[in-house]
Design a protein around this motif. Structure first.
Motif, PDB file in Angstrom:
ATOM      1  N   GLU A 150     -13.251  -7.546  -8.721  1.00  0.00           N
ATOM      2  CA  GLU A 150     -13.586  -6.127  -8.526  1.00  0.00           C
ATOM      3  C   GLU A 150     -13.011  -5.325  -9.689  1.00  0.00           C
ATOM      4  OE1 GLU A 150     -15.562  -5.374  -6.144  1.00  0.00           O
ATOM      5  OE2 GLU A 150     -15.429  -7.298  -5.141  1.00  0.00           O
ATOM      6  N   LYS A 151     -13.863  -4.992 -10.644  1.00  0.00           N
ATOM      7  CA  LYS A 151     -13.412  -4.284 -11.835  1.00  0.00           C
ATOM      8  C   LYS A 151     -14.357  -3.128 -12.098  1.00  0.00           C
ATOM      9  CE  LYS A 151     -14.470  -5.949 -16.307  1.00  0.00           C
ATOM     10  NZ  LYS A 151     -14.217  -6.863 -17.408  1.00  0.00           N
ATOM     11  N   LYS A 152     -13.805  -2.016 -12.542  1.00  0.00           N
ATOM     12  CA  LYS A 152     -14.613  -0.837 -12.849  1.00  0.00           C
ATOM     13  C   LYS A 152     -14.284  -0.394 -14.264  1.00  0.00           C
ATOM     14  CE  LYS A 152     -15.656   3.770 -11.174  1.00  0.00           C
ATOM     15  NZ  LYS A 152     -15.354   4.806 -10.192  1.00  0.00           N
ATOM     16  N   LEU A 153     -15.309  -0.186 -15.067  1.00  0.00           N
ATOM     17  CA  LEU A 153     -15.127   0.291 -16.433  1.00  0.00           C
ATOM     18  C   LEU A 153     -15.366   1.788 -16.468  1.00  0.00           C
ATOM     19  CD1 LEU A 153     -17.026  -2.513 -18.336  1.00  0.00           C
ATOM     20  CD2 LEU A 153     -14.570  -2.200 -18.183  1.00  0.00           C
ATOM     21  N   LYS A 154     -14.440   2.513 -17.108  1.00  0.00           N
ATOM     22  CA  LYS A 154     -14.547   3.964 -17.181  1.00  0.00           C
ATOM     23  C   LYS A 154     -13.950   4.427 -18.504  1.00  0.00           C
ATOM     24  CE  LYS A 154     -11.921   6.543 -14.477  1.00  0.00           C
ATOM     25  NZ  LYS A 154     -11.375   7.186 -13.288  1.00  0.00           N
ATOM     26  N   ASP A 155     -14.782   4.862 -19.443  1.00  0.00           N
ATOM     27  CA  ASP A 155     -14.333   5.359 -20.750  1.00  0.00           C
ATOM     28  C   ASP A 155     -13.430   4.352 -21.463  1.00  0.00           C
ATOM     29  OD1 ASP A 155     -15.693   7.737 -20.200  1.00  0.00           O
ATOM     30  OD2 ASP A 155     -13.916   8.641 -19.274  1.00  0.00           O
ATOM     31  N   ASN A 156     -13.895   3.134 -21.651  1.00  0.00           N
ATOM     32  CA  ASN A 156     -13.140   2.039 -22.282  1.00  0.00           C
ATOM     33  C   ASN A 156     -11.871   1.684 -21.509  1.00  0.00           C
ATOM     34  OD1 ASN A 156     -14.993   1.759 -24.328  1.00  0.00           O
ATOM     35  ND2 ASN A 156     -13.897   3.131 -25.699  1.00  0.00           N
ATOM     36  N   GLN A 157     -11.745   2.165 -20.308  1.00  0.00           N
ATOM     37  CA  GLN A 157     -10.590   1.884 -19.459  1.00  0.00           C
ATOM     38  C   GLN A 157     -11.043   0.944 -18.351  1.00  0.00           C
ATOM     39  OE1 GLN A 157      -8.878   5.461 -17.951  1.00  0.00           O
ATOM     40  NE2 GLN A 157      -7.113   4.434 -17.104  1.00  0.00           N
ATOM     41  N   ILE A 158     -10.251  -0.076 -18.103  1.00  0.00           N
ATOM     42  CA  ILE A 158     -10.546  -1.043 -17.040  1.00  0.00           C
ATOM     43  C   ILE A 158      -9.692  -0.666 -15.834  1.00  0.00           C
ATOM     44  CG2 ILE A 158     -10.551  -3.465 -16.399  1.00  0.00           C
ATOM     45  CD1 ILE A 158     -10.575  -3.998 -19.492  1.00  0.00           C
ATOM     46  N   VAL A 159     -10.330  -0.509 -14.671  1.00  0.00           N
ATOM     47  CA  VAL A 159      -9.628  -0.050 -13.475  1.00  0.00           C
ATOM     48  C   VAL A 159      -9.809  -1.083 -12.365  1.00  0.00           C
ATOM     49  CG1 VAL A 159      -9.410   1.807 -11.799  1.00  0.00           C
ATOM     50  CG2 VAL A 159     -10.049   2.346 -14.138  1.00  0.00           C
ATOM     51  N   TYR A 160      -8.704  -1.423 -11.719  1.00  0.00           N
ATOM     52  CA  TYR A 160      -8.710  -2.319 -10.566  1.00  0.00           C
ATOM     53  C   TYR A 160      -8.122  -1.576  -9.375  1.00  0.00           C
ATOM     54  CZ  TYR A 160      -9.337  -6.023 -14.017  1.00  0.00           C
ATOM     55  OH  TYR A 160      -9.806  -6.805 -15.025  1.00  0.00           O
ATOM     56  N   PHE A 161      -8.617  -1.901  -8.194  1.00  0.00           N
ATOM     57  CA  PHE A 161      -8.153  -1.254  -6.965  1.00  0.00           C
ATOM     58  C   PHE A 161      -7.543  -2.298  -6.049  1.00  0.00           C
ATOM     59  CE2 PHE A 161     -11.867   1.113  -8.485  1.00  0.00           C
ATOM     60  CZ  PHE A 161     -11.250   2.319  -8.756  1.00  0.00           C
ATOM     61  N   PHE A 162      -6.471  -1.915  -5.354  1.00  0.00           N
ATOM     62  CA  PHE A 162      -5.768  -2.808  -4.439  1.00  0.00           C
ATOM     63  C   PHE A 162      -5.524  -2.093  -3.123  1.00  0.00           C
ATOM     64  CE2 PHE A 162      -4.620  -3.918  -8.748  1.00  0.00           C
ATOM     65  CZ  PHE A 162      -4.879  -5.270  -8.769  1.00  0.00           C
ATOM     66  N   ASP A 163      -5.530  -2.860  -2.034  1.00  0.00           N
ATOM     67  CA  ASP A 163      -5.225  -2.278  -0.727  1.00  0.00           C
ATOM     68  C   ASP A 163      -3.711  -2.266  -0.518  1.00  0.00           C
ATOM     69  OD1 ASP A 163      -4.569  -4.909  -0.118  1.00  0.00           O
ATOM     70  OD2 ASP A 163      -6.266  -5.213   1.220  1.00  0.00           O
ATOM     71  N   ARG A 164      -3.274  -1.911   0.692  1.00  0.00           N
ATOM     72  CA  ARG A 164      -1.835  -1.811   0.983  1.00  0.00           C
ATOM     73  C   ARG A 164      -1.087  -3.127   0.806  1.00  0.00           C
ATOM     74  NH1 ARG A 164       0.422   2.486   3.903  1.00  0.00           N
ATOM     75  NH2 ARG A 164      -1.057   4.118   4.352  1.00  0.00           N
ATOM     76  N   LYS A 165      -1.794  -4.248   0.963  1.00  0.00           N
ATOM     77  CA  LYS A 165      -1.157  -5.556   0.843  1.00  0.00           C
ATOM     78  C   LYS A 165      -1.366  -6.168  -0.535  1.00  0.00           C
ATOM     79  CE  LYS A 165      -1.423  -6.538   5.728  1.00  0.00           C
ATOM     80  NZ  LYS A 165      -1.872  -7.446   6.774  1.00  0.00           N
ATOM     81  N   TRP A 166      -1.789  -5.358  -1.500  1.00  0.00           N
ATOM     82  CA  TRP A 166      -2.013  -5.759  -2.879  1.00  0.00           C
ATOM     83  C   TRP A 166      -3.122  -6.789  -3.030  1.00  0.00           C
ATOM     84  CZ3 TRP A 166      -0.157  -3.241  -7.024  1.00  0.00           C
ATOM     85  CH2 TRP A 166       0.878  -2.339  -6.805  1.00  0.00           C
TER      86      TRP A 166
END
Length: 139
Positions: free
Chosen positions: A70-86
């Motif tokens: 699960e990866k999101k690209l935004k303005d040459n920035q790579i963003v990952y999201f995690f839940d409460r348990k990482w």
């Protein structure tokens, strides 16, 4: 005689109540510190993973190795999201956010790594740097 016994009981109960209050505060503080330690442990592991990905990166912004599916690209920035348990999750289920901003120059590869919680509070920030030379230059 009975009033003395009653006073002793009142002081005993008061002492026990104060002791219980102090113990509850100590346990609550320990729980918060345990949560912080758990966060920093996961942050350390993910920072190491991002550093290893940066080290093997070839410098092409489209080919930065993916740490999680699960990866999101935004303005040459790579963003990952995690839940409460990482666990890696979708953006709608996020609790923690990891952002990586990779850059390359003639002599080095760098990545700005930032961790945030759901409120936007910065948990950790680090800049990683590695030497870089193109494959044609290596002899």
């Amino acid at each position: 005689k009975t009033s003395l016994f009653l006073m002793e009981m009142i002081f005993s109960i008061l002492f026990l109540a104060l002791s219980c209050t102090a113990c509850i505060q100590v346990f609550a503080a320990a729980g918060k510190e345990r949560q912080k330690a758990r966060e920093y442990n996961h942050i350390q592991e993910l920072t190491i993973c991002a550093g290893e990905a940066l080290e093997c990166w070839n410098g092409n912004t489209d080919s930065f190795p993916s740490l999680f599916p699960e990866k999101k690209l935004k303005d040459n920035q790579i963003v990952y999201f995690f839940d409460r348990k990482w666990n890696s999750c979708q953006e709608k289920d996020k609790y923690y956010i990891l952002s990586i901003l990779p850059e390359v120059s003639q002599s080095e590869k760098t990545a700005e790594i930032n961790f945030y919680d759901i409120s936007g509070k910065s948990l950790y920030s680090q800049t990683l740097k590695f030497p870089f030379c193109k494959k044609e230059e290596v002899s």
